[in-house]
Design a protein around this motif. Sequence first.
Motif, PDB file in Angstrom:
ATOM      1  N   THR A 197      -3.789   8.922   8.801  1.00 54.82           N
ATOM      2  CA  THR A 197      -3.324   9.334   7.482  1.00 54.82           C
ATOM      3  C   THR A 197      -3.518  10.827   7.327  1.00 54.82           C
ATOM      4  O   THR A 197      -4.493  11.396   7.843  1.00 54.82           O
ATOM      5  N   THR A 207       1.068   8.103   6.011  1.00 51.16           N
ATOM      6  CA  THR A 207       0.145   7.188   6.680  1.00 51.16           C
ATOM      7  C   THR A 207       0.919   6.356   7.689  1.00 51.16           C
ATOM      8  O   THR A 207       2.073   5.977   7.437  1.00 51.16           O
ATOM      9  N   THR A 248     -11.629   7.526   1.499  1.00 50.53           N
ATOM     10  CA  THR A 248     -10.690   6.483   1.081  1.00 50.53           C
ATOM     11  C   THR A 248     -10.192   5.698   2.278  1.00 50.53           C
ATOM     12  O   THR A 248     -10.037   4.472   2.214  1.00 50.53           O
ATOM     13  N   GLY A 268       3.867   8.588   1.851  1.00 50.46           N
ATOM     14  CA  GLY A 268       3.107   8.569   0.598  1.00 50.46           C
ATOM     15  C   GLY A 268       2.079   9.681   0.529  1.00 50.46           C
ATOM     16  O   GLY A 268       2.116  10.652   1.300  1.00 50.46           O
ATOM     17  N   GLU A 269       1.149   9.522  -0.388  1.00 53.18           N
ATOM     18  CA  GLU A 269       0.195  10.590  -0.683  1.00 53.18           C
ATOM     19  C   GLU A 269      -0.846  10.801   0.414  1.00 53.18           C
ATOM     20  O   GLU A 269      -1.527  11.824   0.445  1.00 53.18           O
ATOM     21  N   GLU A 282       2.214   1.745  -3.495  1.00 57.10           N
ATOM     22  CA  GLU A 282       1.158   2.241  -4.378  1.00 57.10           C
ATOM     23  C   GLU A 282       0.847   3.708  -4.095  1.00 57.10           C
ATOM     24  O   GLU A 282       0.400   4.440  -4.988  1.00 57.10           O
ATOM     25  N   ALA A 283       1.061   4.144  -2.848  1.00 58.66           N
ATOM     26  CA  ALA A 283       0.813   5.541  -2.481  1.00 58.66           C
ATOM     27  C   ALA A 283       1.998   6.435  -2.835  1.00 58.66           C
ATOM     28  O   ALA A 283       2.034   7.598  -2.416  1.00 58.66           O
ATOM     29  N   ARG A 284       2.950   5.878  -3.588  1.00 54.81           N
ATOM     30  CA  ARG A 284       4.114   6.615  -4.091  1.00 54.81           C
ATOM     31  C   ARG A 284       5.014   7.126  -2.963  1.00 54.81           C
ATOM     32  O   ARG A 284       5.630   8.197  -3.047  1.00 54.81           O
ATOM     33  N   MET A 316      -4.444   9.685   2.587  1.00 58.59           N
ATOM     34  CA  MET A 316      -5.812   9.394   2.136  1.00 58.59           C
ATOM     35  C   MET A 316      -6.776  10.443   2.672  1.00 58.59           C
ATOM     36  O   MET A 316      -6.548  11.024   3.747  1.00 58.59           O
ATOM     37  N   GLN A 345      -2.700  14.536   4.800  1.00 62.82           N
ATOM     38  CA  GLN A 345      -2.289  15.200   3.559  1.00 62.82           C
ATOM     39  C   GLN A 345      -1.889  16.646   3.815  1.00 62.82           C
ATOM     40  O   GLN A 345      -1.632  17.399   2.880  1.00 62.82           O
ATOM     41  N   ASN A 358       0.826  -1.211   0.000  1.00 64.43           N
ATOM     42  CA  ASN A 358       0.000   0.000   0.000  1.00 64.43           C
ATOM     43  C   ASN A 358       0.856   1.254   0.000  1.00 64.43           C
ATOM     44  O   ASN A 358       0.526   2.247  -0.656  1.00 64.43           O
ATOM     45  N   SER A 359       1.958   1.223   0.731  1.00 61.67           N
ATOM     46  CA  SER A 359       2.853   2.377   0.768  1.00 61.67           C
ATOM     47  C   SER A 359       3.494   2.621  -0.591  1.00 61.67           C
ATOM     48  O   SER A 359       3.626   3.766  -1.037  1.00 61.67           O
TER      49      SER A 359
END
Length: 627
Positions: free
Chosen positions: A134, A185, A92, A85-86, A50-52, A88, A136, A47-48
């Motif tokens: 998480t 996250t 999400t 990462g990005e 995939e979250a770039r 959520m 942003q 998951n990390s």
Amino acid sequence: MEHVVKETAALQQEFDFSIVSAKLTIEAMRDSGYKDTDHALAELIDNSVEARADLIEVVAVETPPDPNVPFARARVSEIAVIDNGEGMDATTLRRALKFGDGTRLDRSSRGIGRFGVGLPQSSISQCRRVDIWTWQNGATNAFHCYLDLDEIQKCGRQDVPEVRLQPVPERWLGLADNSNAPTGTIVIWSNLDRVRWSGGKKTLARTAELCGRIYRKFLTDDDRPISIALIHATDGPSTLVVKDRTDCLPNDPLYLMSPSATPEPFSDKPMFETFNARNWTISIGQERGEIHVRCTMARTDAINEAKSSVTWPYSYPKAGSAPWGKHADRNKGVSIVRARRELELSLAWVNNYEPEERWWSVEVEFDPILDEVFGVVNNKQHAHAFVAGAGMGWEELKEDDESFGAFRERLENNSDPRAHLLDVWVWIDDQIKRMRKERKKITKGTGTPRHPQTDEEIEDVATKVINEQKERGEEGDSDRAPATTQEEKISRIVESARQVRVDENTAKEWAEATVRTDRRVLLKSVTLGHRDAFFDIESVNDVIEVWLNEQHPVHEHLIDVVTMERDDESLEELNERLRKAAFTFRMLLVAWARNEDKAPSGNKGTLEDVRMDWGREARKFLEVIES
């Protein structure tokens, strides 16, 4: 006429009419087949990725031993994965804790994720509570959500709890670099009722080796490399304290990457070298998936000190007992890679009783579009359909007199998924056999043979005899073959070799060498697909092809015994080889005699003529060998 039974309101409330019971389903999903805690953690790391995220930190929190309990030991009380990462949004995050939901469920997805169960399923397989924060816009502006099995099982909770705006707990801030990242996250496992980690530091070392192998291609990505750090922390009075931090190094079972986690002297140089590689394209409906297979085997200086160009830095009786040899033993097998992430390291192709199996390696990489073909399970730990083909004897599955090509065509016509992988299985099996032979040569030495033993040397000598016979007017069908271009001749030899399951690259190499040197004979060891004949013959233009059947016992007991003879053998070893070869040869003569003995009376004269003719030709070919 349909009748609808209407229960009373009281009776409706007495029973739960959900299609599935959350309580029972969750308990069943806890036994989801994760091999261990490390493989469950890999789902969170997926998951990390995939979250770039470009930095992923795995934290094991160790609680000090209770001083009032004799012989008590420290235990791991919490495990966390923190990324930059990005992050959520609230919706999400809540969806991420549902089973069978997610943003990457599209079948055509080419990323790591797709099944929508990774985070909740892997978490509950190890612990009774998972918390996620998480953000942003800084960790102090984080969203929080959780799953608690006690709430589900004791209180009957059916829904994922509502997401709340809640800062990351103070005790986690500052522990890891990512806790101060603007986006990220943190997933925390607590109440670890199924984790069997004995101690944080030792366990994280094993986790580092596994993560280094699973994510080796991401750790070395030229465009966007990631870093994975393993943190051993202790639970202090008011905060968490870092005791040890280790960066995860790429652990390549092909042993081509450098630098890597391989022990010295191969930490900064490849320990293996490429043996062969091949690609396939498979069509699934309107889409196409790629399969890439690479084979490597150990360099001479890794397994034979006497043949090494460098001095080994340590003294070990055998390479297998050296640190790099033990490392290779832990990495032996066929590495199956999906979307650049390793699914499993399969031992299905390995002879476990043979310690030298560590000195070859195979990597099979495929696109996620081929998940159904490979039989990928939703916890991404196994490709059962592909592994089922290890060492598959197609000759045992075919119908009478059915060729390999006809067998494959029948599978395709019956929509049998094995048809897609048949060529891959056969090619891998053949390459492993070849690598095992090459490894034996390296182990036994590379001295100059006493007599012509290589295929090429035999082909050259046999060509000389055939050409001399032709000059004397002794002609066979191959001498009368019509002339053709070199390109056509190469093409026909390649086609013929492919019929005996030789891969295209190798077949082309053999064909080009044969045509370039004007050889009249092509003599090679192959797998014919049956055990009856120990060789087969085919003529292509003016070339006589002799295919030695590796599946026939004569290959193991005579051909291998003779061709492995080397100058650096002891006298005792050499004598033993000669005795074995002589015994096998005499048994072949007895087998021929028994064949004539069992033949019908009308065929005995023909067999006797064949024996005489073959003996006459054998005398002519053997006379050219210098005594």
